[in-house]
Enzyme design. Structure first.
Site, PDB file in Angstrom:
ATOM      1  N   CYS A 147       0.419  -1.374   0.261  1.00 19.06           N
ATOM      2  CA  CYS A 147       0.096  -0.009   0.091  1.00 19.06           C
ATOM      3  C   CYS A 147       0.603   1.224  -0.036  1.00 19.06           C
ATOM      4  O   CYS A 147       1.726   1.432   0.871  1.00 19.06           O
ATOM      5  CB  CYS A 147      -0.289   0.028   1.120  1.00 19.06           C
ATOM      6  SG  CYS A 147      -1.518   1.417   1.524  1.00 19.06           S
TER       7      CYS A 147
ATOM      8  N   CYS B 186       0.234   3.781   3.033  1.00 23.01           N
ATOM      9  CA  CYS B 186       0.872   3.144   4.194  1.00 23.01           C
ATOM     10  C   CYS B 186       2.102   3.074   4.153  1.00 23.01           C
ATOM     11  O   CYS B 186       3.540   3.247   5.251  1.00 23.01           O
ATOM     12  CB  CYS B 186       0.837   1.455   4.271  1.00 23.01           C
ATOM     13  SG  CYS B 186      -0.704   1.036   5.172  1.00 23.01           S
TER      14      CYS B 186
ATOM     15  N   HIS C  22      -3.420   1.665   8.270  1.00 21.26           N
ATOM     16  CA  HIS C  22      -4.598   1.421   6.805  1.00 21.26           C
ATOM     17  C   HIS C  22      -6.026   1.145   6.826  1.00 21.26           C
ATOM     18  O   HIS C  22      -6.171   0.173   7.638  1.00 21.26           O
ATOM     19  CB  HIS C  22      -4.001  -0.236   6.318  1.00 21.26           C
ATOM     20  CG  HIS C  22      -4.876  -0.437   4.953  1.00 21.26           C
ATOM     21  ND1 HIS C  22      -4.070   0.364   4.053  1.00 21.26           N
ATOM     22  CD2 HIS C  22      -5.443  -1.145   4.248  1.00 21.26           C
ATOM     23  CE1 HIS C  22      -4.788  -0.386   2.826  1.00 21.26           C
ATOM     24  NE2 HIS C  22      -5.859  -0.806   3.184  1.00 21.26           N
TER      25      HIS C  22
ATOM     26  N   GLY D 298     -13.634   7.111  -8.216  1.00 19.60           N
ATOM     27  CA  GLY D 298     -12.890   6.936  -8.612  1.00 19.60           C
ATOM     28  C   GLY D 298     -11.658   7.149  -7.865  1.00 19.60           C
ATOM     29  O   GLY D 298     -10.406   7.845  -7.800  1.00 19.60           O
TER      30      GLY D 298
ATOM     31  N   HIS E 133      -6.437   3.664   0.162  1.00 19.81           N
ATOM     32  CA  HIS E 133      -5.992   3.546   1.823  1.00 19.81           C
ATOM     33  C   HIS E 133      -6.453   4.720   1.804  1.00 19.81           C
ATOM     34  O   HIS E 133      -6.286   6.130   1.234  1.00 19.81           O
ATOM     35  CB  HIS E 133      -4.192   3.810   1.320  1.00 19.81           C
ATOM     36  CG  HIS E 133      -4.114   4.684   3.384  1.00 19.81           C
ATOM     37  ND1 HIS E 133      -3.026   3.670   3.628  1.00 19.81           N
ATOM     38  CD2 HIS E 133      -4.291   5.244   3.851  1.00 19.81           C
ATOM     39  CE1 HIS E 133      -2.515   4.474   4.833  1.00 19.81           C
ATOM     40  NE2 HIS E 133      -3.641   5.265   5.118  1.00 19.81           N
TER      41      HIS E 133
ATOM     42  N   HIS F 181      -8.226   8.740   1.908  1.00 19.36           N
ATOM     43  CA  HIS F 181      -7.617  10.002   1.740  1.00 19.36           C
ATOM     44  C   HIS F 181      -8.116  10.914   1.687  1.00 19.36           C
ATOM     45  O   HIS F 181      -9.075  10.487   0.882  1.00 19.36           O
ATOM     46  CB  HIS F 181      -6.581  10.118   0.761  1.00 19.36           C
ATOM     47  CG  HIS F 181      -6.911   8.829  -0.287  1.00 19.36           C
ATOM     48  ND1 HIS F 181      -6.547   7.720  -0.464  1.00 19.36           N
ATOM     49  CD2 HIS F 181      -7.035  10.170  -1.422  1.00 19.36           C
ATOM     50  CE1 HIS F 181      -7.186   7.661  -2.088  1.00 19.36           C
ATOM     51  NE2 HIS F 181      -7.314   8.536  -2.297  1.00 19.36           N
TER      52      HIS F 181
ATOM     53  N   HIS G 256      -8.368  14.262  -0.021  1.00 17.88           N
ATOM     54  CA  HIS G 256      -8.153  15.359  -0.976  1.00 17.88           C
ATOM     55  C   HIS G 256      -8.744  16.743  -0.497  1.00 17.88           C
ATOM     56  O   HIS G 256      -9.468  16.971  -0.154  1.00 17.88           O
ATOM     57  CB  HIS G 256      -8.539  15.663  -2.154  1.00 17.88           C
ATOM     58  CG  HIS G 256      -7.946  14.300  -2.808  1.00 17.88           C
ATOM     59  ND1 HIS G 256      -7.141  14.098  -3.728  1.00 17.88           N
ATOM     60  CD2 HIS G 256      -8.448  12.854  -3.052  1.00 17.88           C
ATOM     61  CE1 HIS G 256      -7.211  12.939  -4.991  1.00 17.88           C
ATOM     62  NE2 HIS G 256      -8.392  11.715  -4.253  1.00 17.88           N
TER      63      HIS G 256
HETATM   64  P1  AMP Z   1      -7.633   9.272  -5.473  1.00 21.79           P
HETATM   65  O1  AMP Z   1      -8.069   8.934  -7.495  1.00 21.79           O
HETATM   66  O2  AMP Z   1      -8.491   9.838  -5.097  1.00 21.79           O
HETATM   67  O3  AMP Z   1      -7.357   8.066  -5.132  1.00 21.79           O
HETATM   68  O4  AMP Z   1      -6.308  10.065  -5.361  1.00 21.79           O
HETATM   69  C1  AMP Z   1      -5.185   9.360  -5.511  1.00 21.79           C
HETATM   70  C2  AMP Z   1      -4.383  10.340  -4.798  1.00 21.79           C
HETATM   71  O5  AMP Z   1      -2.847  10.310  -4.578  1.00 21.79           O
HETATM   72  C3  AMP Z   1      -4.046  11.289  -6.874  1.00 21.79           C
HETATM   73  O6  AMP Z   1      -4.345  12.582  -6.402  1.00 21.79           O
HETATM   74  C4  AMP Z   1      -2.582  11.128  -6.868  1.00 21.79           C
HETATM   75  O7  AMP Z   1      -1.703  11.975  -7.578  1.00 21.79           O
HETATM   76  C5  AMP Z   1      -1.990  10.965  -5.441  1.00 21.79           C
HETATM   77  N1  AMP Z   1      -0.494  10.574  -5.174  1.00 21.79           N
HETATM   78  C6  AMP Z   1      -0.509   9.330  -5.928  1.00 21.79           C
HETATM   79  N2  AMP Z   1       0.647   8.490  -5.776  1.00 21.79           N
HETATM   80  C7  AMP Z   1       1.233   9.711  -4.616  1.00 21.79           C
HETATM   81  C8  AMP Z   1       2.392   9.639  -3.930  1.00 21.79           C
HETATM   82  N3  AMP Z   1       3.962   8.983  -4.013  1.00 21.79           N
HETATM   83  N4  AMP Z   1       2.675  11.154  -3.625  1.00 21.79           N
HETATM   84  C9  AMP Z   1       1.639  11.727  -3.334  1.00 21.79           C
HETATM   85  N5  AMP Z   1       0.603  11.649  -3.818  1.00 21.79           N
HETATM   86  C10 AMP Z   1      -0.377  10.295  -4.652  1.00 21.79           C
HETATM   87 ZN    ZN Z   2      -2.376   1.230   3.879  1.00 26.30          ZN
END
Ligand code: AMP
Ligand code: ZN
Length: 115
Positions: free
Chosen positions: A4, A7, A46, A94, A99, A101, A103
């Protein structure tokens, strides 16, 4: 959780630009920012998504929404102008990283409806 990516960021196994951290929560800049301010706020433990939150996670979820996100919004100076909080959930929501998160987006006018 093995494999992950968030994680691994929470465990400092891969780098990120951290803007907030406490015992339970980490916030870092999105790698592909969609707005002048684009921060991802995650629980360190997680949890796959909002759909997977359990009753025992109530305090953690409230901490993120009541304490952490408003504080980061103030620090990023988008609390007065306005901001958007998005938690994409599941495939049709989307969600690409499984994990939980949030935005935190700001620094420009947002459109509605989303795509
Ligand atoms: P989601 O599509 O809502 O799952 O958002 C995932 C987000 O994680 C996207 O906006 C990606 O740009 C961001 N993302 C993926 N890998 C990383 C990373 N290593 N560091 C920072 N952001 C990331
Ligand atoms: Zn995770």
């Amino acid at each position: 959780m093995a494999d992950c990516i968030f994680c691994k960021i929470a465990n400092k196994e891969i780098p990120a630009t951290v803007v907030y951290e406490d015992e339970q929560v980490l916030a870092f800049k999105d790698l592909e920012p969609q707005a002048p301010v684009h921060v991802l706020v995650i629980p360190k433990k997680h949890v796959a998504s909002i759909a997977e939150l359990k009753a025992e996670d109530k305090e953690l979820a409230a901490h993120i929404l009541v304490d952490v996100i408003p504080q980061i919004a103030r620090e990023q100076k988008i609390d007065q102008s306005g901001f958007r909080v998005v938690a994409n959930t599941g495939d049709e929501g989307g969600q690409t990283v499984k994990h939980l998160h949030f935005h935190l987006l700001g620094g420009r006018s947002m459109q509605w409806p989303p795509g």
